[in-house]
Design a protein around this motif. Structure first.
Motif, PDB file in Angstrom:
ATOM      1  N   VAL A 196      10.364   2.817  30.301  1.00 23.73           N
ATOM      2  CA  VAL A 196      11.269   1.733  29.937  1.00 23.73           C
ATOM      3  C   VAL A 196      11.684   1.981  28.492  1.00 23.73           C
ATOM      4  O   VAL A 196      10.828   2.043  27.610  1.00 23.73           O
ATOM      5  CB  VAL A 196      10.561   0.371  30.061  1.00 23.73           C
ATOM      6  N   SER A 197      12.976   2.159  28.246  1.00 22.61           N
ATOM      7  CA  SER A 197      13.437   2.464  26.892  1.00 22.61           C
ATOM      8  C   SER A 197      14.404   1.394  26.389  1.00 22.61           C
ATOM      9  O   SER A 197      15.285   0.951  27.111  1.00 22.61           O
ATOM     10  CB  SER A 197      14.129   3.832  26.844  1.00 22.61           C
ATOM     11  N   GLY A 198      14.206   1.033  25.116  1.00 24.65           N
ATOM     12  CA  GLY A 198      15.123   0.119  24.452  1.00 24.65           C
ATOM     13  C   GLY A 198      15.714   0.723  23.203  1.00 24.65           C
ATOM     14  O   GLY A 198      16.347   0.021  22.418  1.00 24.65           O
ATOM     15  N   SER A 199      15.507   2.028  22.993  1.00 21.76           N
ATOM     16  CA  SER A 199      16.070   2.699  21.823  1.00 21.76           C
ATOM     17  C   SER A 199      17.590   2.764  21.939  1.00 21.76           C
ATOM     18  O   SER A 199      18.126   2.973  23.029  1.00 21.76           O
ATOM     19  CB  SER A 199      15.513   4.117  21.690  1.00 21.76           C
ATOM     20  N   PRO A 202      16.933   6.836  17.113  1.00 25.54           N
ATOM     21  CA  PRO A 202      17.901   7.604  17.907  1.00 25.54           C
ATOM     22  C   PRO A 202      17.555   9.080  18.057  1.00 25.54           C
ATOM     23  O   PRO A 202      17.710   9.654  19.143  1.00 25.54           O
ATOM     24  CB  PRO A 202      19.206   7.422  17.123  1.00 25.54           C
ATOM     25  N   GLU A 203      17.036   9.699  16.991  1.00 27.68           N
ATOM     26  CA  GLU A 203      16.759  11.134  17.049  1.00 27.68           C
ATOM     27  C   GLU A 203      15.519  11.470  17.878  1.00 27.68           C
ATOM     28  O   GLU A 203      15.341  12.623  18.282  1.00 27.68           O
ATOM     29  CB  GLU A 203      16.598  11.712  15.633  1.00 27.68           C
ATOM     30  N   ALA A 204      14.671  10.481  18.152  1.00 29.36           N
ATOM     31  CA  ALA A 204      13.433  10.735  18.891  1.00 29.36           C
ATOM     32  C   ALA A 204      13.490  10.276  20.343  1.00 29.36           C
ATOM     33  O   ALA A 204      12.703  10.740  21.179  1.00 29.36           O
ATOM     34  CB  ALA A 204      12.259  10.033  18.194  1.00 29.36           C
ATOM     35  N   ALA A 205      14.395   9.382  20.658  1.00 29.31           N
ATOM     36  CA  ALA A 205      14.379   8.699  21.955  1.00 29.31           C
ATOM     37  C   ALA A 205      14.472   9.657  23.136  1.00 29.31           C
ATOM     38  O   ALA A 205      13.658   9.588  24.069  1.00 29.31           O
ATOM     39  CB  ALA A 205      15.495   7.665  22.021  1.00 29.31           C
ATOM     40  N   PHE A 206      15.461  10.537  23.139  1.00 32.35           N
ATOM     41  CA  PHE A 206      15.658  11.403  24.306  1.00 32.35           C
ATOM     42  C   PHE A 206      14.456  12.311  24.540  1.00 32.35           C
ATOM     43  O   PHE A 206      14.042  12.521  25.688  1.00 32.35           O
ATOM     44  CB  PHE A 206      16.919  12.243  24.151  1.00 32.35           C
ATOM     45  N   GLY A 207      13.864  12.829  23.488  1.00 29.40           N
ATOM     46  CA  GLY A 207      12.673  13.661  23.643  1.00 29.40           C
ATOM     47  C   GLY A 207      11.517  12.890  24.256  1.00 29.40           C
ATOM     48  O   GLY A 207      10.795  13.407  25.126  1.00 29.40           O
ATOM     49  N   PHE A 219      10.389   2.329  22.244  1.00 35.61           N
ATOM     50  CA  PHE A 219      11.297   1.753  21.264  1.00 35.61           C
ATOM     51  C   PHE A 219      11.159   2.565  19.978  1.00 35.61           C
ATOM     52  O   PHE A 219      10.265   2.304  19.169  1.00 35.61           O
ATOM     53  CB  PHE A 219      10.954   0.286  20.978  1.00 35.61           C
ATOM     54  N   THR A 220      11.996   3.593  19.814  1.00 41.42           N
ATOM     55  CA  THR A 220      11.899   4.445  18.638  1.00 41.42           C
ATOM     56  C   THR A 220      13.270   4.617  18.000  1.00 41.42           C
ATOM     57  O   THR A 220      14.159   3.782  18.178  1.00 41.42           O
ATOM     58  CB  THR A 220      11.290   5.817  19.008  1.00 41.42           C
ATOM     59  N   MET A 250       8.846  -4.158  16.906  1.00 46.19           N
ATOM     60  CA  MET A 250       9.016  -4.419  18.332  1.00 46.19           C
ATOM     61  C   MET A 250       7.798  -3.952  19.110  1.00 46.19           C
ATOM     62  O   MET A 250       7.313  -4.648  20.016  1.00 46.19           O
ATOM     63  CB  MET A 250      10.283  -3.739  18.853  1.00 46.19           C
ATOM     64  N   GLY A 251       7.275  -2.777  18.791  1.00 47.85           N
ATOM     65  CA  GLY A 251       6.104  -2.272  19.495  1.00 47.85           C
ATOM     66  C   GLY A 251       4.910  -3.197  19.367  1.00 47.85           C
ATOM     67  O   GLY A 251       4.184  -3.432  20.347  1.00 47.85           O
TER      68      GLY A 251
END
Length: 238
Positions: free
Chosen positions: A73-76, A55-60, A52-53, A11-12
């Motif tokens: 802009v997040s799509g995770s 689940p364990e990295a998105a919030f950080g 776009f990463t 996606m990136g």
């Protein structure tokens, strides 16, 4: 426009091509091998980040952007238990945060129609509603974020259903989301209303990632200069 890419998988890379085709500059590409480089970016050298990463990295990643003045802009997917924390962080920093489980314009029209159909179909108790989602083998989360968003749209009208479950069709009182993983499937989502005499379906089939990437770049363009938490309904005025 100066865009930071956080996540440089399939996606990136597609987002990079789309952004450059529209005349934007990619100022950085952060992936699992260079996560420390994220500290080099802030609101003075980056107009927006597209994240776009995993689940364990998105919030950080989202937290870093909001704490450092970068509209994000997040799509995770798979991290939404911390979504309220992200909203609070955005408010505290007077930042800009755009989230969608799916950035395709077509999918978001699907969400819109899904909510409308559910509001009508809930009157007809003889129909049982279910969701099926199919993705490529590399997709990490099950069910998909798009499937969950579709389920939430249905549950808003179906007060007799107590949440959703994944791949447990026999559990009564729940909306079932069936997840399948197959080679070379970009993304398919089907909502089915079944009765003894007939069946009604609403579906969306993605043919490529280009629609997702285009929507993410549109969101990055749209969010610059804004403050608050937004989604595709805001941008598309649905």
């Amino acid at each position: 426009m100066k865009i930071l890419l956080i996540g440089y998988g399939k996606m990136g890379k597609t987002i990079e091509q789309m952004a450059q085709a529209k005349g934007h500059t990619i100022v950085g590409k952060i992936d699992h091998h260079n996560t420390d480089d994220l500290q080099n970016y802030n609101g003075s050298n980056t107009d927006a980040a597209i994240e776009f990463t995993h689940p364990e990295a998105a919030f950080g990643n989202i937290s870093y952007c909001l704490n450092n003045g970068i509209p994000v802009v997040s799509g995770s997917t798979g991290w939404l238990e911390k979504f309220e924390d992200a909203k609070q962080l955005c408010e505290q920093n007077k930042g800009a945060f755009f989230y969608a489980s799916n950035y395709s314009v077509g999918v978001n029209l699907f969400f819109h129609f899904n909510e409308y159909i559910a509001s009508k179909m809930q009157e007809y108790k003889e129909y049982e509603v279910a969701i099926r989602e199919i993705h490529h083998l590399q997709k990490v989360d099950k069910p998909s974020g798009t499937g969950i968003t579709a389920a939430e749209g249905i549950l808003a009208s179906y007060k007799n259903l107590n949440g959703w479950v994944a791949d447990i069709p026999e559990e009564k009182g729940k909306l079932n989301i069936a997840s399948e993983r197959e080679p070379d499937v970009v993304g398919t989502h089907i909502v089915t209303y079944s009765s003894e005499v007939d069946q009604i379906e609403l579906g969306h089939i993605a043919h490529s990632r280009a629609g997702f990437a285009e929507g993410a770049v549109m969101a990055a363009e749209w969010i610059v200069g804004r403050q608050g938490v937004y989604g595709m309904k805001d941008m598309l005025n649905l």
